[in-house]
Motif scaffolding. Sequence first.
Motif, short mmCIF file in Angstrom:
data_model
loop_
_atom_site.label_atom_id
_atom_site.label_comp_id
_atom_site.label_asym_id
_atom_site.label_seq_id
_atom_site.Cartn_x
_atom_site.Cartn_y
_atom_site.Cartn_z
N LEU A 54 -0.17 9.03 -5.31
CA LEU A 54 0.73 8.91 -4.17
C LEU A 54 0.58 10.13 -3.27
N ASP B 246 0.83 -1.21 0.00
CA ASP B 246 0.00 0.00 0.00
C ASP B 246 0.86 1.26 0.00
N CYS C 81 4.68 3.33 -1.42
CA CYS C 81 5.81 3.48 -2.32
C CYS C 81 6.91 4.18 -1.55
N VAL D 272 -2.98 5.56 -10.21
CA VAL D 272 -2.45 5.49 -8.86
C VAL D 272 -2.06 6.89 -8.41
N TYR E 175 5.28 7.00 0.72
CA TYR E 175 4.06 7.54 0.12
C TYR E 175 2.98 6.48 0.19
N LYS F 91 -0.33 4.77 -1.34
CA LYS F 91 -0.98 4.63 -2.64
C LYS F 91 -2.50 4.69 -2.47
N SER F 92 -3.15 5.28 -3.46
CA SER F 92 -4.61 5.23 -3.52
C SER F 92 -5.00 5.19 -5.00
#
Length: 184
Positions: free
Chosen positions: A70, A41, A43, A68, A59, A61-62
């Motif tokens: 960040l 989930d 980075c 994606v 970072y 993620k979403s």
Amino acid sequence: MKHLVFATLMCISALSAKAQVLTSETVKNGYETVLNMPESDFCFNADYRKDDITTMYVYQKSGDSKNVQLTPYRKHDYTYAADGMLTSKVTSQWDDMNNCWTIASRYDYSLDRDIYSIEYSHFNNKANSFEQPVDKMIYTLQPYSDVHYISHYRRQDSSTLYQLISEMQVIEMPILFAEQYSAQ
């Protein structure tokens, strides 16, 4: 639980490498491990000075696989001794309201003969400084022996004394968190 992922990976990295103490190399190994985590989930990115990681960014993620996004989540600033031993790690969290990093805590690492210590301090935003440590882990290393002691101490605040929370004797530890360290 996710907040502990990086700290846990740092320890695993130290363990798997049979690190003598946490070093610049341990930080790099931890970074490489999290970079290669499938379906995370988070980075990661890092700033380097020569071969040492000075700052690691985390970072969150979403979104979906096609789009994606960040979002800054956490960053870790590292300081090392001349021999590469990690001396401190300052953790900051992203403040969405003010769009900036806010210092949260610090780990201080020290080695004195056969005692490796890690102290944890909170950051006081009002005073703009770190408070006295509230947690302390002490790894007592027995030279030429497979017997090691790990003690965990905690105190409520800087005006109280440390209280022993747990103590463990480890015999024939197959993988060491810390071993006798000698400067190169």
